[in-house]
Design an enzyme around this catalytic site. Sequence first.
Site, PDB file in Angstrom:
ATOM      1  N   ASP A   1      -3.717 -19.574 -65.749  1.00  0.00           N
ATOM      2  CA  ASP A   1      -2.774 -18.522 -65.348  1.00  0.00           C
ATOM      3  C   ASP A   1      -1.542 -18.637 -66.232  1.00  0.00           C
ATOM      4  O   ASP A   1      -1.107 -19.745 -66.573  1.00  0.00           O
ATOM      5  CB  ASP A   1      -2.372 -18.670 -63.879  1.00  0.00           C
ATOM      6  CG  ASP A   1      -1.488 -17.519 -63.423  1.00  0.00           C
ATOM      7  OD1 ASP A   1      -2.045 -16.430 -63.138  1.00  0.00           O
ATOM      8  OD2 ASP A   1      -0.263 -17.691 -63.378  1.00  0.00           O
TER       9      ASP A   1
ATOM     10  N   HIS B   1       3.393 -16.918 -57.967  1.00  0.00           N
ATOM     11  CA  HIS B   1       3.761 -16.493 -59.314  1.00  0.00           C
ATOM     12  C   HIS B   1       4.288 -17.628 -60.168  1.00  0.00           C
ATOM     13  O   HIS B   1       5.066 -17.394 -61.102  1.00  0.00           O
ATOM     14  CB  HIS B   1       4.797 -15.355 -59.258  1.00  0.00           C
ATOM     15  CG  HIS B   1       4.255 -14.095 -58.667  1.00  0.00           C
ATOM     16  ND1 HIS B   1       3.332 -13.301 -59.307  1.00  0.00           N
ATOM     17  CD2 HIS B   1       4.509 -13.500 -57.467  1.00  0.00           C
ATOM     18  CE1 HIS B   1       3.041 -12.271 -58.532  1.00  0.00           C
ATOM     19  NE2 HIS B   1       3.725 -12.354 -57.411  1.00  0.00           N
TER      20      HIS B   1
END
Length: 601
Positions: free
Chosen positions: A50, A198
């Site tokens: 990610d 996030h």
Amino acid sequence: MAPTLLGTAPGGRLPLDDVTRAAAGTGRPVQLGLEEIGTPLHEVTFVVVDLETTGGGPTSSEITEIGAVKVRGGEVLGEFQTLVNPGVAIPPQITVLTGITTSMVVAAPPVSEVLPAFLEFAGLAVAGRPETVLVAHNASFDVSFLRHATDRMDLRWPSPQVLDTVALARRVVTRDEAPNHRLGTLASLFRSPVTPDHRALTDARATVDVLHGLLDRAAPLGVTHLEDLRTATDPVPPRRRRKATLADGLPETPGVYQFLGPNRDVLYVGTATNLRRRVRQYFTAGEKRRRIGEMLDIAVEVRPVPCATVLEAQVRELRLIAEIDPPYNRRSRRPQRRPWLRLTDEAFPRLSVVRRVPADDVGEALGPFTTQRAATAAMEALQEVSPVRRCTPRLPVTPRPGASPCALAELDRCGAPCVGGQDTDDYATAIAPARQALRAQVDRAVAALHGKIAQLAGQERFEEAATQRDRLLALLQGARRAERLRPVLANPEIVAARRHESGGWEIVLVRFGRLAGTAVAGRGQDPLPVIEALRAGAEVVPPPEAACGAAPVEETDLVVTWLFQPGVRLVRVEDAPVPLACPVRGAARHNLPAGRRRDHG
């Protein structure tokens, strides 16, 4: 490896055995090893990655954080996490979303230092095709940034297999279970102990749990091996994808495969350079043919016929289709009925489209053509450049009393041998261009037709010019095919060899255009004894009475294509009326006319 013999069953037919063979012709059943089945997913190394960035695109934004988790068999093998100095200020809205500020990344390494370390961690820094599968949620976003960074650093992007958990979720998670396919929603659905926030490593950890949940859902649909992942996100009906297991156990060798119905009747026959890989492809979105989809829904088994070489597999496929006539194959069912173009055998011969040419006359005929229309177009081309008669009655050497000339004679398009306007010698001289063209010596005919096309185009008679162009195309393609096939059709025996991918020699024996046998001499093995054994045990092919009488033209086409590929060496060629050569001034040197390319040949 022992030689493979074709057509040794009674009547020249191939035996249809149920037993998987180690190599075609050996007759020995084998137990396939695990390496032939595929790589189970629990043995695959996944690197779940990610990224956090300063914006939405790699050309206008930079990477600010990379997080990755390496897993195999449900076990975490390692984690990778680092902030990245983007070299620019982080926009406030990104800070609000991720919590990453400009001050946090000031002391962080730049991407030029981070990326090589990440590639090394992921197992993507080694040469060759990596075995690691790269996983990301909305993978196109993360991969685009990684690729852009490697390009800027003049590094080679390793092109790993990529799995997008968003795309996979769309296949196995319904709207009733989850309102969307966001990472947080899916992490909650699969009860991940990690809540996405996030930040790169946290989101990668959550994606690992989502990945495992999705793979559990996909397993009943036939996604059980590494090879299945390449098509796991294809929109294939679940009942069809589950049948992908029919490919399990098939060897990864050249061969022929047969899809069988509930009553063990053969539904479809195909050929492959890799049997297992080809059969698996039928159960992906790449297969879009409606009839084949219907066949796959009926099929219950796949019967393999492994072969020593690709050429043998292609020939076996043709013969099996001709013998079995499977309902879902659409190839020519009557290849022996292909039309030829030749002159009739009489005092004043005319051009005729025929279905059979005596073997001794193959040098005086064009073809075989794929259709009657193509043969007729080639005939009309020769009638344009040669005053060959077009009437159909058989003319005697001495004109019949009361005979009258036709309209073509009045237009000087025919010498009127029917009324004594030409004797046999005069007529033979007049139609010499047509006879030359039937021998594939088409220079005069091509020049004349080009002249007619140019004249018609200059007069703006474009439709007539197009007609002449199509006739020329038919003539050239028929002449090229005849020129290509004749040496092989007329030759009693040709033995040729080429380097096999294993390092040995692939050996082919051809008799009168028919593949009589194949063999492979292994690396370091003397090929001459293999060749002699092949010649001694190969199929006996008697001289045929008709052209293409020993094998369908499709088979001879395959053989000729193999013989004329680079790297093939002729080992033995018997004396034949037509030499095994490509004429320097043959039909093949003429360019095909531009425009519509109908399949005339």
